[in-house]
Design an enzyme around this catalytic site. Sequence first.
Site, PDB file in Angstrom:
ATOM      1  CD  GLU A 193       0.443   6.202   4.373  1.00 49.92           C
ATOM      2  OE1 GLU A 193       0.470   5.432   2.958  1.00 49.92           O
ATOM      3  OE2 GLU A 193      -0.471   7.035   4.389  1.00 49.92           O
TER       4      GLU A 193
ATOM      5  CE  LYS B 145       4.471   4.034  -4.378  1.00 52.65           C
ATOM      6  NZ  LYS B 145       3.210   3.958  -4.834  1.00 52.65           N
TER       7      LYS B 145
ATOM      8  CG  ASN C  10      -1.680   9.522   0.390  1.00 52.77           C
ATOM      9  OD1 ASN C  10      -2.503   9.201  -0.775  1.00 52.77           O
ATOM     10  ND2 ASN C  10      -1.834   8.611   1.442  1.00 52.77           N
TER      11      ASN C  10
ATOM     12  NE  ARG D  12      -5.508 -18.913   6.825  1.00 50.17           N
ATOM     13  CZ  ARG D  12      -5.814 -20.118   6.686  1.00 50.17           C
ATOM     14  NH1 ARG D  12      -5.203 -21.104   6.155  1.00 50.17           N
ATOM     15  NH2 ARG D  12      -6.799 -20.460   7.451  1.00 50.17           N
TER      16      ARG D  12
ATOM     17  CD  GLU E 250      -0.619   9.567  -8.433  1.00 50.80           C
ATOM     18  OE1 GLU E 250      -0.071  10.138  -7.445  1.00 50.80           O
ATOM     19  OE2 GLU E 250      -1.715   9.005  -8.001  1.00 50.80           O
TER      20      GLU E 250
ATOM     21  CE  LYS F 148      -0.020   3.536   0.999  1.00 52.41           C
ATOM     22  NZ  LYS F 148      -0.428   5.041   0.912  1.00 52.41           N
TER      23      LYS F 148
ATOM     24  NE  ARG G  46       3.804   3.578   0.631  1.00 54.27           N
ATOM     25  CZ  ARG G  46       3.730   2.400   0.119  1.00 54.27           C
ATOM     26  NH1 ARG G  46       4.258   1.382   0.570  1.00 54.27           N
ATOM     27  NH2 ARG G  46       2.917   2.229  -1.214  1.00 54.27           N
TER      28      ARG G  46
ATOM     29  CG  HIS H 235      -8.341   9.386  -1.851  1.00 53.81           C
ATOM     30  ND1 HIS H 235      -7.622   8.927  -1.020  1.00 53.81           N
ATOM     31  CD2 HIS H 235      -7.697   9.001  -3.096  1.00 53.81           C
ATOM     32  CE1 HIS H 235      -6.622   8.274  -1.616  1.00 53.81           C
ATOM     33  NE2 HIS H 235      -6.805   8.403  -2.763  1.00 53.81           N
TER      34      HIS H 235
ATOM     35  CG  HIS I 192      -6.419   8.010  -8.500  1.00 59.34           C
ATOM     36  ND1 HIS I 192      -6.660   8.293  -7.109  1.00 59.34           N
ATOM     37  CD2 HIS I 192      -4.866   8.290  -8.360  1.00 59.34           C
ATOM     38  CE1 HIS I 192      -5.849   8.216  -6.403  1.00 59.34           C
ATOM     39  NE2 HIS I 192      -4.542   8.297  -7.106  1.00 59.34           N
TER      40      HIS I 192
ATOM     41  CG  HIS J  99      -3.419  11.032  -3.164  1.00 58.47           C
ATOM     42  ND1 HIS J  99      -2.477  11.972  -3.763  1.00 58.47           N
ATOM     43  CD2 HIS J  99      -3.207   9.845  -3.804  1.00 58.47           C
ATOM     44  CE1 HIS J  99      -1.885  11.101  -4.878  1.00 58.47           C
ATOM     45  NE2 HIS J  99      -2.368   9.867  -4.861  1.00 58.47           N
TER      46      HIS J  99
END
Length: 369
Positions: free
Chosen positions: A237, A227, A245, A121, A185, A143, A241, A252, A265, A248
């Site tokens: 987000e 960032k 992206n 956990r 990026e 993330k 945030r 993606h 990527h 993206h």
Amino acid sequence: MTTVRIALDSRAYDIRIAAGLLDNPSTFASIAVPKGTALVVTNTTVAPLYAARLEQSLQPHFARVLRCTLPDGEEYKTWETLNQIFTDLLRQQCDRKTTLFALGGGVIGDMTGFAAASYMRGVPFVQVPTTLLAQVDSSVGGKTAINHPLGKNMIGAFYQPRLVVADLSTLHSLPPRELSAGLAEVIKHAAIADLDFLDWLESHIDALIARDVTALGEAVARCCRIKADVVAQDETEAGLRAVLNFGHTFGHAIEGGMGYGNWLHGEAVGAGMVLAADLSVRLGLLPPADAERLARLIARAGLPVRAPDLGAARWAEWMQVDKKTEGGAVRFVLLQGLGRPVLRAAPMAEVQASIAAHLQPVSAQTETA
Ligand code: NAD
Ligand code: GLY
């Protein structure tokens, strides 16, 4: 050394940026984690280059230092590989006083972070990013994720590291294609937030490609500051945030549609930013000259500015599984001027027109992969 702070109250942490950090035990002296087990999670490519050096620097600070070596590649960012980390942790009887160290690029960082978020956990973790992409983006902001066959980064958690150590000297062993992927990026951060940085990039892109360490340090620090500012305002987000992206939604779709690992990527984000800028022009938000300026910089960084032909139906299908989709409407980060991002849905006809205007010639479809 440059230090950038991520201001998140009790979960605040530093990003340390300099050449040579990995080999210096004092880099890891002051992390507020239990001094039990350190597990270095890395992959078959990075391990022979840097794992022993990191382990040596960790030895003075931990009772034992172990290693978990995973297969290398985006196609291994899966449940099965994640489970390998848990198996190693359990076999080595790692208790809650264990800290994970993610040594590698964004794939290792995202998977190690997710393992740390869920093992017993939650145990602490430290990011030691060794790609440009990971130093400017994926190691920062918490993330963590794995891919699902039906969607990129769909299973994961927000879970912050205790420290990020960006050793610029590791970038010298990076293949040129990976360096360019990281530059995507870098350009993204400038395009969404900082026109002065965009000017700087236009005059320093050759120095970055030549791996000038001063230029690399400046680029990493500027991206991390941008960032850090966004993440401090919107960690999970809820809204803002999403601007990180930019490119993206298209990117993606390219990554998933072409099969994970075929387009990098960063390459998919490079072409994705060209498409998103074109869509911004079509919707009357961005002057065409600004979209052309951005595309020129992306091309100079050695990135693709054209997209593969997935076919209209598959493009639509892949874009639909984006995490920004709301009530079935695919939403895009667009530019209403360079440095001024906006999140909005767009008519599918305009989206498809942007794609159609930037398709690779058929002869190039297999070359980029
Ligand atoms: P990657 O992790 O696959 O690394 C690229 C390649 O470089 C790999 O083959 C790796 O083994 C190798 N490598 C790493 N360091 C090296 C070094 N110093 N020298 C030589 N080779 C080295 O890819 P990436 O571009 O670092 O990361 C992409 C991933 O990051 C994607 O899965 C993407 O979804 C994720 N990402 C996450 C976030 C986030 O906020 N968490 C942000 C952006 C991207
Ligand atoms: N790379 C997108 C984010 O961290 O939010």
